[in-house]
Design a protein around this motif. Structure first.
Motif, PDB file in Angstrom:
ATOM      1  N   LEU A   1       0.896  -1.361   0.163  1.00 22.04           N
ATOM      2  CA  LEU A   1       0.316  -0.055   0.030  1.00 22.04           C
ATOM      3  C   LEU A   1       0.708   1.326  -0.177  1.00 22.04           C
ATOM      4  O   LEU A   1       0.685   2.311  -0.669  1.00 22.04           O
ATOM      5  CB  LEU A   1      -0.829   0.216   1.332  1.00 22.04           C
ATOM      6  N   ILE A   2       1.849   1.290   0.799  1.00 22.61           N
ATOM      7  CA  ILE A   2       2.628   2.403   0.883  1.00 22.61           C
ATOM      8  C   ILE A   2       3.566   2.528  -0.491  1.00 22.61           C
ATOM      9  O   ILE A   2       3.689   3.717  -0.781  1.00 22.61           O
ATOM     10  CB  ILE A   2       3.682   2.211   2.251  1.00 22.61           C
ATOM     11  N   LYS A   3       3.931   1.644  -0.931  1.00 25.52           N
ATOM     12  CA  LYS A   3       4.810   1.390  -2.210  1.00 25.52           C
ATOM     13  C   LYS A   3       4.050   2.193  -3.265  1.00 25.52           C
ATOM     14  O   LYS A   3       4.387   3.112  -4.036  1.00 25.52           O
ATOM     15  CB  LYS A   3       5.253   0.016  -2.474  1.00 25.52           C
ATOM     16  N   ARG A   4       2.692   2.023  -3.315  1.00 23.81           N
ATOM     17  CA  ARG A   4       1.742   2.432  -4.344  1.00 23.81           C
ATOM     18  C   ARG A   4       1.529   3.902  -3.857  1.00 23.81           C
ATOM     19  O   ARG A   4       1.592   4.778  -4.994  1.00 23.81           O
ATOM     20  CB  ARG A   4       0.453   1.595  -4.565  1.00 23.81           C
ATOM     21  N   LEU A   5       1.229   4.284  -2.734  1.00 24.00           N
ATOM     22  CA  LEU A   5       1.059   5.686  -2.692  1.00 24.00           C
ATOM     23  C   LEU A   5       2.341   6.554  -2.863  1.00 24.00           C
ATOM     24  O   LEU A   5       2.364   7.791  -3.061  1.00 24.00           O
ATOM     25  CB  LEU A   5       0.803   5.870  -1.047  1.00 24.00           C
ATOM     26  N   GLU A   6       3.749   5.681  -2.446  1.00 18.71           N
ATOM     27  CA  GLU A   6       4.698   6.446  -2.967  1.00 18.71           C
ATOM     28  C   GLU A   6       5.021   6.539  -4.424  1.00 18.71           C
ATOM     29  O   GLU A   6       5.261   7.728  -4.795  1.00 18.71           O
ATOM     30  CB  GLU A   6       6.137   5.479  -2.183  1.00 18.71           C
ATOM     31  N   ALA A   7       4.666   5.531  -5.252  1.00 13.09           N
ATOM     32  CA  ALA A   7       4.431   5.776  -6.439  1.00 13.09           C
ATOM     33  C   ALA A   7       3.673   6.667  -7.027  1.00 13.09           C
ATOM     34  O   ALA A   7       3.818   7.295  -8.014  1.00 13.09           O
ATOM     35  CB  ALA A   7       4.289   4.344  -7.224  1.00 13.09           C
ATOM     36  N   ALA A   8       2.509   7.238  -6.659  1.00 12.66           N
ATOM     37  CA  ALA A   8       1.635   8.121  -6.917  1.00 12.66           C
ATOM     38  C   ALA A   8       2.081   9.710  -6.190  1.00 12.66           C
ATOM     39  O   ALA A   8       1.387  10.543  -6.725  1.00 12.66           O
ATOM     40  CB  ALA A   8       0.235   7.735  -6.107  1.00 12.66           C
ATOM     41  N   GLY A   9       3.189   9.490  -5.751  1.00 22.44           N
ATOM     42  CA  GLY A   9       3.607  10.657  -5.326  1.00 22.44           C
ATOM     43  C   GLY A   9       3.073  11.259  -3.954  1.00 22.44           C
ATOM     44  O   GLY A   9       3.182  12.636  -3.732  1.00 22.44           O
ATOM     45  N   LEU A  10       2.286  10.642  -3.096  1.00 23.14           N
ATOM     46  CA  LEU A  10       1.623  11.035  -2.117  1.00 23.14           C
ATOM     47  C   LEU A  10       2.205  10.881  -0.678  1.00 23.14           C
ATOM     48  O   LEU A  10       2.036  11.550   0.260  1.00 23.14           O
ATOM     49  CB  LEU A  10       0.364  10.338  -1.744  1.00 23.14           C
ATOM     50  N   VAL A  11       3.162  10.086  -0.724  1.00 24.36           N
ATOM     51  CA  VAL A  11       4.016   9.760   0.613  1.00 24.36           C
ATOM     52  C   VAL A  11       5.497   9.381  -0.078  1.00 24.36           C
ATOM     53  O   VAL A  11       5.915   9.195  -1.115  1.00 24.36           O
ATOM     54  CB  VAL A  11       3.579   8.439   1.298  1.00 24.36           C
ATOM     55  N   MET A  12       6.444   9.540   1.167  1.00 23.55           N
ATOM     56  CA  MET A  12       7.651   9.342   0.840  1.00 23.55           C
ATOM     57  C   MET A  12       8.322   8.318   2.213  1.00 23.55           C
ATOM     58  O   MET A  12       7.830   8.677   3.154  1.00 23.55           O
ATOM     59  CB  MET A  12       8.737  10.509   0.494  1.00 23.55           C
ATOM     60  N   ARG A  13       9.262   7.335   1.847  1.00 27.24           N
ATOM     61  CA  ARG A  13       9.822   6.557   2.661  1.00 27.24           C
ATOM     62  C   ARG A  13      11.223   6.793   2.794  1.00 27.24           C
ATOM     63  O   ARG A  13      11.649   7.197   1.990  1.00 27.24           O
ATOM     64  CB  ARG A  13       9.459   5.012   2.092  1.00 27.24           C
ATOM     65  N   HIS A  14      11.525   6.833   4.126  1.00 32.47           N
ATOM     66  CA  HIS A  14      13.045   6.761   4.419  1.00 32.47           C
ATOM     67  C   HIS A  14      13.265   6.134   5.798  1.00 32.47           C
ATOM     68  O   HIS A  14      12.678   5.836   6.605  1.00 32.47           O
ATOM     69  CB  HIS A  14      13.629   8.303   4.335  1.00 32.47           C
ATOM     70  N   ARG A  15      14.662   5.764   5.777  1.00 29.91           N
ATOM     71  CA  ARG A  15      15.261   5.038   6.997  1.00 29.91           C
ATOM     72  C   ARG A  15      15.374   5.952   8.010  1.00 29.91           C
ATOM     73  O   ARG A  15      15.668   7.222   7.954  1.00 29.91           O
ATOM     74  CB  ARG A  15      16.304   4.359   6.722  1.00 29.91           C
ATOM     75  N   SER A  16      14.894   5.454   9.266  1.00 33.58           N
ATOM     76  CA  SER A  16      15.100   6.553  10.631  1.00 33.58           C
ATOM     77  C   SER A  16      16.428   6.799  10.764  1.00 33.58           C
ATOM     78  O   SER A  16      17.111   5.919  10.501  1.00 33.58           O
ATOM     79  CB  SER A  16      14.294   5.611  11.624  1.00 33.58           C
ATOM     80  N   SER A  17      16.700   7.944  10.974  1.00 35.58           N
ATOM     81  CA  SER A  17      18.229   8.419  11.232  1.00 35.58           C
ATOM     82  C   SER A  17      18.602   7.985  12.598  1.00 35.58           C
ATOM     83  O   SER A  17      19.829   7.841  12.880  1.00 35.58           O
ATOM     84  CB  SER A  17      18.046   9.854  11.153  1.00 35.58           C
ATOM     85  N   THR A  18      17.915   7.360  13.616  1.00 31.01           N
ATOM     86  CA  THR A  18      18.158   7.010  14.852  1.00 31.01           C
ATOM     87  C   THR A  18      18.391   5.451  14.727  1.00 31.01           C
ATOM     88  O   THR A  18      18.853   4.878  15.544  1.00 31.01           O
ATOM     89  CB  THR A  18      17.265   7.547  15.811  1.00 31.01           C
ATOM     90  N   ASP A  19      17.457   4.842  13.918  1.00 29.30           N
ATOM     91  CA  ASP A  19      17.291   3.363  13.976  1.00 29.30           C
ATOM     92  C   ASP A  19      17.292   2.696  12.443  1.00 29.30           C
ATOM     93  O   ASP A  19      16.345   3.011  11.780  1.00 29.30           O
ATOM     94  CB  ASP A  19      16.294   2.788  14.708  1.00 29.30           C
ATOM     95  N   GLU A  20      18.417   2.425  11.864  1.00 34.33           N
ATOM     96  CA  GLU A  20      18.249   2.205  10.225  1.00 34.33           C
ATOM     97  C   GLU A  20      16.997   1.073  10.208  1.00 34.33           C
ATOM     98  O   GLU A  20      16.921   0.792   8.807  1.00 34.33           O
ATOM     99  CB  GLU A  20      19.450   1.429   9.808  1.00 34.33           C
ATOM    100  N   ARG A  21      16.821   0.198  11.139  1.00 32.51           N
ATOM    101  CA  ARG A  21      16.008  -0.753  10.796  1.00 32.51           C
ATOM    102  C   ARG A  21      14.434  -0.446  10.808  1.00 32.51           C
ATOM    103  O   ARG A  21      13.497  -0.929  10.204  1.00 32.51           O
ATOM    104  CB  ARG A  21      15.789  -1.826  12.169  1.00 32.51           C
ATOM    105  N   ARG A  22      14.342   0.904  10.966  1.00 29.84           N
ATOM    106  CA  ARG A  22      12.868   1.672  10.880  1.00 29.84           C
ATOM    107  C   ARG A  22      12.815   2.160   9.686  1.00 29.84           C
ATOM    108  O   ARG A  22      13.547   3.113   9.211  1.00 29.84           O
ATOM    109  CB  ARG A  22      12.683   2.187  11.981  1.00 29.84           C
ATOM    110  N   VAL A  23      11.470   1.805   9.227  1.00 29.79           N
ATOM    111  CA  VAL A  23      11.207   2.784   7.951  1.00 29.79           C
ATOM    112  C   VAL A  23      10.007   3.972   8.224  1.00 29.79           C
ATOM    113  O   VAL A  23       9.108   3.540   8.750  1.00 29.79           O
ATOM    114  CB  VAL A  23      10.997   1.974   6.768  1.00 29.79           C
ATOM    115  N   GLU A  24      10.431   5.315   8.026  1.00 32.24           N
ATOM    116  CA  GLU A  24       9.415   6.247   8.310  1.00 32.24           C
ATOM    117  C   GLU A  24       8.485   6.729   6.987  1.00 32.24           C
ATOM    118  O   GLU A  24       9.270   6.517   5.956  1.00 32.24           O
ATOM    119  CB  GLU A  24      10.187   7.537   8.838  1.00 32.24           C
ATOM    120  N   VAL A  25       7.414   6.887   7.266  1.00 33.27           N
ATOM    121  CA  VAL A  25       6.500   7.098   6.137  1.00 33.27           C
ATOM    122  C   VAL A  25       5.913   8.655   6.305  1.00 33.27           C
ATOM    123  O   VAL A  25       5.509   8.928   7.401  1.00 33.27           O
ATOM    124  CB  VAL A  25       5.351   6.519   5.957  1.00 33.27           C
ATOM    125  N   ALA A  26       6.181   9.352   5.418  1.00 33.94           N
ATOM    126  CA  ALA A  26       5.789  10.930   5.569  1.00 33.94           C
ATOM    127  C   ALA A  26       4.986  11.375   4.363  1.00 33.94           C
ATOM    128  O   ALA A  26       5.295  10.813   3.160  1.00 33.94           O
ATOM    129  CB  ALA A  26       7.130  11.749   6.006  1.00 33.94           C
TER     130      ALA A  26
END
Length: 143
Positions: free
Chosen positions: A70-95
């Motif tokens: 779901l998040i990947k499709r929203l990202e492909a549509a330009g509505l969200v972006m994902r990135h790795r957390s700067s404090t914990d590389e295992r966590r992916v943040e969505v904005a």
């Protein structure tokens, strides 16, 4: 003991109501280019613009195998972006992106438009929502 009757089952009432509610949302969300699950992800992000995938999963009661596409499709549509957390590389943040934030204004009328298509009043809808929240809380808490 006689078999349980379908129409007497809470699970069936919830299942059929959920399917019909999702179907009622479809034409409204089609106008926005969203599916119902994508709309739920955006609702959560409109409440709090940046969340981890894990936080979104807990908030929406979705596992990562369902949520990640779901998040990947929203990202492909330009509505969200994902990135790795700067404090914990295992966590992916969505904005939200600028386009994702802008879509909130267009989507604001969706709940009112949906409710306008029913005979239920705000008090009746609110009471049903509150009762369902209690049920969700009870079913999701460990026993």
């Amino acid at each position: 003991m006689p078999a349980a009757r379908l129409d007497e089952q809470l699970c069936f009432a919830l299942y059929s109501a959920s399917r019909l509610m999702t179907a009622a949302y479809r034409p409204l969300l089609d106008e926005l280019g969203l599916t119902y699950p994508q709309y739920l992800v955006l609702l959560a992000l409109w409440e709090d613009d940046s969340r981890t995938v894990g936080e979104l999963g807990r908030r929406l009661y979705l596992d990562s195998g369902t949520l990640s596409p779901l998040i990947k499709r929203l990202e492909a549509a330009g509505l969200v972006m994902r990135h790795r957390s700067s404090t914990d590389e295992r966590r992916v943040e969505v904005a939200l992106t600028t386009a994702g934030r802008a879509l909130e204004e267009r989507a604001a009328c969706v709940p009112q438009r949906l409710l306008a298509s029913t005979d239920a009043g705000p008090e009746q809808i609110g009471a049903l929502r509150d009762a369902l929240r209690v049920l969700v809380d009870q079913l999701s808490s460990p026993h």
